[in-house]
Scaffold this active site. Structure first.
Site, PDB file in Angstrom:
ATOM      1  N   GLU A   1      35.288  -6.974 -15.793  1.00 29.19           N
ATOM      2  CA  GLU A   1      34.289  -7.103 -14.717  1.00 29.19           C
ATOM      3  C   GLU A   1      32.880  -7.027 -15.291  1.00 29.19           C
ATOM      4  O   GLU A   1      32.669  -6.441 -16.355  1.00 29.19           O
ATOM      5  CB  GLU A   1      34.482  -5.964 -13.696  1.00 29.19           C
ATOM      6  CG  GLU A   1      35.018  -6.424 -12.350  1.00 29.19           C
ATOM      7  CD  GLU A   1      34.028  -7.195 -11.484  1.00 29.19           C
ATOM      8  OE1 GLU A   1      33.181  -7.943 -12.007  1.00 29.19           O
ATOM      9  OE2 GLU A   1      34.129  -7.055 -10.262  1.00 29.19           O
ATOM     10  N   ASP A   2      31.939  -7.612 -14.569  1.00 25.67           N
ATOM     11  CA  ASP A   2      30.542  -7.515 -14.996  1.00 25.67           C
ATOM     12  C   ASP A   2      29.917  -6.194 -14.571  1.00 25.67           C
ATOM     13  O   ASP A   2      29.328  -5.488 -15.374  1.00 25.67           O
ATOM     14  CB  ASP A   2      29.734  -8.716 -14.468  1.00 25.67           C
ATOM     15  CG  ASP A   2      29.859  -8.922 -12.958  1.00 25.67           C
ATOM     16  OD1 ASP A   2      30.619  -8.189 -12.294  1.00 25.67           O
ATOM     17  OD2 ASP A   2      29.191  -9.834 -12.434  1.00 25.67           O
TER      18      ASP A   2
ATOM     19  N   ASP B   1      29.485  -1.682  -8.427  1.00 21.59           N
ATOM     20  CA  ASP B   1      28.383  -1.212  -7.591  1.00 21.59           C
ATOM     21  C   ASP B   1      28.974  -0.250  -6.556  1.00 21.59           C
ATOM     22  O   ASP B   1      29.169   0.925  -6.854  1.00 21.59           O
ATOM     23  CB  ASP B   1      27.750  -2.469  -6.981  1.00 21.59           C
ATOM     24  CG  ASP B   1      26.507  -2.204  -6.188  1.00 21.59           C
ATOM     25  OD1 ASP B   1      25.414  -2.342  -6.746  1.00 21.59           O
ATOM     26  OD2 ASP B   1      26.623  -1.870  -5.007  1.00 21.59           O
TER      27      ASP B   1
ATOM     28  N   LEU C   1      36.382  -3.903  -7.062  1.00 19.97           N
ATOM     29  CA  LEU C   1      37.361  -3.475  -8.062  1.00 19.97           C
ATOM     30  C   LEU C   1      38.548  -2.772  -7.411  1.00 19.97           C
ATOM     31  O   LEU C   1      39.697  -2.948  -7.826  1.00 19.97           O
ATOM     32  CB  LEU C   1      36.693  -2.557  -9.094  1.00 19.97           C
ATOM     33  CG  LEU C   1      37.615  -2.151 -10.229  1.00 19.97           C
ATOM     34  CD1 LEU C   1      38.087  -3.366 -11.015  1.00 19.97           C
ATOM     35  CD2 LEU C   1      36.926  -1.160 -11.166  1.00 19.97           C
TER      36      LEU C   1
ATOM     37  N   PHE D   1      18.617  -4.077  -9.012  1.00 20.62           N
ATOM     38  CA  PHE D   1      19.417  -5.292  -9.109  1.00 20.62           C
ATOM     39  C   PHE D   1      19.238  -5.904 -10.488  1.00 20.62           C
ATOM     40  O   PHE D   1      18.120  -6.154 -10.924  1.00 20.62           O
ATOM     41  CB  PHE D   1      19.025  -6.291  -8.025  1.00 20.62           C
ATOM     42  CG  PHE D   1      20.093  -7.312  -7.782  1.00 20.62           C
ATOM     43  CD1 PHE D   1      21.195  -7.008  -7.000  1.00 20.62           C
ATOM     44  CD2 PHE D   1      20.026  -8.562  -8.384  1.00 20.62           C
ATOM     45  CE1 PHE D   1      22.209  -7.940  -6.809  1.00 20.62           C
ATOM     46  CE2 PHE D   1      21.035  -9.500  -8.194  1.00 20.62           C
ATOM     47  CZ  PHE D   1      22.123  -9.181  -7.401  1.00 20.62           C
TER      48      PHE D   1
ATOM     49  N   ARG E   1      22.247 -16.490 -14.707  1.00 17.84           N
ATOM     50  CA  ARG E   1      23.445 -16.112 -15.482  1.00 17.84           C
ATOM     51  C   ARG E   1      23.281 -16.437 -16.961  1.00 17.84           C
ATOM     52  O   ARG E   1      23.919 -15.833 -17.806  1.00 17.84           O
ATOM     53  CB  ARG E   1      24.673 -16.882 -14.971  1.00 17.84           C
ATOM     54  CG  ARG E   1      25.110 -16.515 -13.574  1.00 17.84           C
ATOM     55  CD  ARG E   1      26.493 -17.092 -13.314  1.00 17.84           C
ATOM     56  NE  ARG E   1      26.800 -17.177 -11.897  1.00 17.84           N
ATOM     57  CZ  ARG E   1      27.300 -16.194 -11.171  1.00 17.84           C
ATOM     58  NH1 ARG E   1      27.539 -15.025 -11.722  1.00 17.84           N
ATOM     59  NH2 ARG E   1      27.569 -16.345  -9.892  1.00 17.84           N
TER      60      ARG E   1
END
Ligand code: IMP
Ligand code: MG
Length: 171
Positions: free
Chosen positions: A95-96, A99, A104, A148, A161
């Site tokens: 996963e990146d 939050d 997840l 963010f 990205r």
């Protein structure tokens, strides 16, 4: 909008090697199925993959939270690979960022139902201050403050990205 640099490409690269070193040790003598969560994890996964020395296969999960705001919503739609490709495998979810934890958590629940032989998570970034549900991260790159972040696969409305570093998006 401006981007304030937070993690340089060099720092990220060093961390990716550290994570891969631990993964290589823990999975020695085993095979891994890396499951990347699209789209944010694509760059992290591509770099991590090339540092993994045990036999490895890859596949992808699509997780879509609704809306385009910077606040992740609770409803998440999960699309998994075909279920016979997951049974009995040592799954490592890539996963990146975690939050709230909702994405997840849903992914792990869906994967557990497919009876993998093991299920672990490797995540580049975590914002623990925003957690709504507890979820275990086995391999974590960096802790991030409540801001963010974009770059290195992470987007804001589909953009940024491609940045080689990670930065805070500020107005
Ligand atoms: P969750 O709140 O843990 O379910 O996170 C949902 C998803 O929101 C993550 O997988 C990311 O794709 C995205 N996300 C959360 N925080 C950020 C951020 O700071 N930048 C970019 N994407 C984010
Ligand atoms: Mg994501």
């Amino acid at each position: 909008m401006k981007i304030v640099r937070f993690l340089s490409a060099r720092k990220i690269k060093r961390k990716v090697k550290e994570l891969a070193f631990r993964i290589n040790q823990n999975y020695r003598g085993k095979e891994i199925l890396l499951l990347g969560v699209l789209q944010g994890a694509c760059i992290f996964m591509a770099d991590l993959l090339r540092e993994i020395k045990v036999p490895v296969q890859i596949d992808f999960i699509r997780a879509r939270s609704y809306g385009e705001s910077t606040k992740p919503l609770q409803e998440v739609e999960i699309f998994l690979p075909p279920k016979d490709s997951l049974k009995g495998k040592n799954i490592l979810v890539i996963e990146d960022i975690i939050d709230s934890g909702f994405t997840l958590k849903k992914i792990k629940e869906a994967l557990r139902r497919q009876n993998p032989s093991s299920l672990r998570v490797c995540c580049l970034l975590s914002k623990p201050s925003r957690r709504k549900v507890e979820v275990k991260i086995d391999y974590l790159g960096f802790i991030v403050p409540d801001k963010f972040v974009v770059g290195y696969g992470l987007d804001y409305r589909g953009k940024y990205r491609n940045l080689p570093y990670i930065g805070f998006l500020e107005r």
